[in-house]
Design a protein around this motif. Structure first.
Motif, mmCIF file in Angstrom:
data_model
loop_
_atom_site.group_PDB
_atom_site.id
_atom_site.type_symbol
_atom_site.label_atom_id
_atom_site.label_comp_id
_atom_site.label_asym_id
_atom_site.label_seq_id
_atom_site.Cartn_x
_atom_site.Cartn_y
_atom_site.Cartn_z
ATOM 1 N N LEU A 1 0.838 -1.202 0.000
ATOM 2 C CA LEU A 1 0.000 0.000 0.000
ATOM 3 C C LEU A 1 0.870 1.248 0.000
ATOM 4 N N LYS A 2 1.907 1.274 0.839
ATOM 5 C CA LYS A 2 2.811 2.425 0.887
ATOM 6 C C LYS A 2 3.515 2.631 -0.454
ATOM 7 N N ALA A 3 3.910 1.520 -1.083
ATOM 8 C CA ALA A 3 4.589 1.618 -2.382
ATOM 9 C C ALA A 3 3.654 2.224 -3.431
ATOM 10 N N ASP A 4 2.390 1.828 -3.379
ATOM 11 C CA ASP A 4 1.417 2.375 -4.331
ATOM 12 C C ASP A 4 1.199 3.861 -4.091
ATOM 13 N N ILE A 5 1.104 4.258 -2.821
ATOM 14 C CA ILE A 5 0.930 5.682 -2.495
ATOM 15 C C ILE A 5 2.130 6.476 -2.992
ATOM 16 N N ARG A 6 3.347 5.960 -2.752
ATOM 17 C CA ARG A 6 4.550 6.656 -3.229
ATOM 18 C C ARG A 6 4.532 6.814 -4.744
ATOM 19 N N LYS A 7 4.145 5.748 -5.434
ATOM 20 C CA LYS A 7 4.105 5.798 -6.899
ATOM 21 C C LYS A 7 3.125 6.863 -7.378
ATOM 22 N N ARG A 8 1.928 6.909 -6.760
ATOM 23 C CA ARG A 8 0.918 7.895 -7.173
ATOM 24 C C ARG A 8 1.371 9.316 -6.875
ATOM 25 N N LEU A 9 2.019 9.517 -5.722
ATOM 26 C CA LEU A 9 2.515 10.849 -5.384
ATOM 27 C C LEU A 9 3.630 11.281 -6.332
ATOM 28 N N GLU A 10 4.484 10.331 -6.716
ATOM 29 C CA GLU A 10 5.569 10.645 -7.660
ATOM 30 C C GLU A 10 5.005 10.988 -9.031
ATOM 31 N N GLU A 11 3.969 10.253 -9.451
ATOM 32 C CA GLU A 11 3.335 10.559 -10.744
ATOM 33 C C GLU A 11 2.687 11.936 -10.712
ATOM 34 N N ALA A 12 2.044 12.281 -9.586
ATOM 35 C CA ALA A 12 1.426 13.601 -9.456
ATOM 36 C C ALA A 12 2.480 14.701 -9.472
ATOM 37 N N ALA A 13 3.611 14.449 -8.804
ATOM 38 C CA ALA A 13 4.695 15.428 -8.792
ATOM 39 C C ALA A 13 5.263 15.612 -10.196
ATOM 40 N N GLN A 14 5.368 14.506 -10.946
ATOM 41 C CA GLN A 14 5.868 14.583 -12.319
ATOM 42 C C GLN A 14 4.922 15.402 -13.194
ATOM 43 N N LYS A 15 3.616 15.204 -13.014
ATOM 44 C CA LYS A 15 2.641 15.965 -13.794
ATOM 45 C C LYS A 15 2.707 17.450 -13.459
#
Length: 305
Positions: A138-152
């Motif tokens: 779950l933490k890994a998924d949250i990190r991935k989504r936050l990183e994608e949002a930061a990239q956008k």
């Protein structure tokens, strides 16, 4: 590009816990505090005169979420079911409701119920409730989504700066008819979004924003069109087909269904988006991109312009 921190992941986890929380009466009962939900009956008086049309029963009040008037919320803290209390709130002269402007509103309050939020434990069982195998997953998924949002956000900032630089270096007059049409389009887009979110838009604020931003949008559109002609940058059938294949893979829709959906106006819109992306890529190759924190001016702009 902003780095995703452990604190940001913890904040997302807390929001998830809140969404999965249960409400129940404390045992033993205790005074209300932040985080509790109260069920209340209100009787309202305005400047000493009863206003029964404003009375309410079985109203929910969630303490600590800043949804209530500060004076009202402060007055509710410490109450228990069965308590009654008169809470007076002075409304400002510029309040949006003319009936309340400059008036003293008395909330005669009766507490019917008090419920506290019980948060689930932060463990693998909680992660399974969120459809993940483990808390680490779950933490890994949250990190991935936050990183994608930061990239956008980073890409949106670069796009905004490229367009601003293009407009600044190539000042051109804005045709009045195109300017008015752009304002109408911007207002329509925001009203549509407001309806989807169930929010009442601030018309005056929207008009001010459209007045301020529409000229740049028109100038950017004209300059990008001229750049496409100058550099002979075009979008062909193969480009559209490739994008539809990508959409089919990401959405799970059949490619034939997407071809049918993207016809006429919607297809033209897709072609324009692809052309803009290609033009911005061309500008990015020519520009000097300096990595760093997003400028304050860009951070204030809505993304995706």
């Amino acid at each position: 590009l902003d780095e995703v921190t452990d604190a940001q992941i913890d904040e997302e986890l807390e929001r998830l816990r809140l969404r999965h929380s249960d409400l129940q009466a404390p045992e033993p009962m205790r005074p209300a505090k932040e985080g509790d939900q109260l069920i209340l009956d209100f009787k309202i008086s305005i400047d000493g005169e009863r206003a029964p049309d404003l009375d309410s029963e079985e109203s929910e009040a969630n303490l600590g979420q800043h949804a209530l008037l500060p004076e009202l919320e402060q007055g509710l803290l410490g109450l228990v079911p069965g308590d009654t209390k008169d809470i007076e709130v002075a409304f400002p002269e510029d309040h949006q409701n003319p009936r309340f402007r400059g008036k003293k509103i008395l909330f005669s309050t009766t507490v019917k119920e008090l419920r506290e939020r019980v948060l689930p434990a932060l463990d693998d069982d909680f992660a399974k409730d969120c459809e993940f195998d483990s808390l680490d997953a779950l933490k890994a998924d949250i990190r991935k989504r936050l990183e994608e949002a930061a990239q956008k956000r980073s890409e949106a900032s670069i796009k905004d700066q490229l367009i601003q630089a293009l407009v600044d270096k190539n000042p051109i007059p804005v045709p009045p008819s195109m300017l008015e049409e752009q304002k109408r389009m911007m207002l329509y887009e925001v009203f549509q979004l407001s309806q989807m979110l169930g929010q009442a838009p601030d018309f005056n604020a929207l008009m001010a924003q459209a007045e301020a931003r529409a000229p740049r949008r028109v100038q950017a559109g004209l300059l990008l069109h001229a750049l496409a002609q100058q550099e002979k940058i075009e979008i062909g059938e193969a480009d559209v087909e490739k994008k539809l294949e990508e959409l089919a893979e990401s959405t799970g829709k059949h490619i034939a269904k997407l071809r049918a959906e993207y016809r006429d106006e919607r297809r033209a819109q897709l072609e324009n988006e692809l052309l803009e992306t290609r033009l911005l890529g061309f500008l990015r190759e020519k520009a000097k991109i300096v990595e760093g924190k997003r400028p304050a001016a860009a951070a204030d702009e809505p993304e995706g312009e």
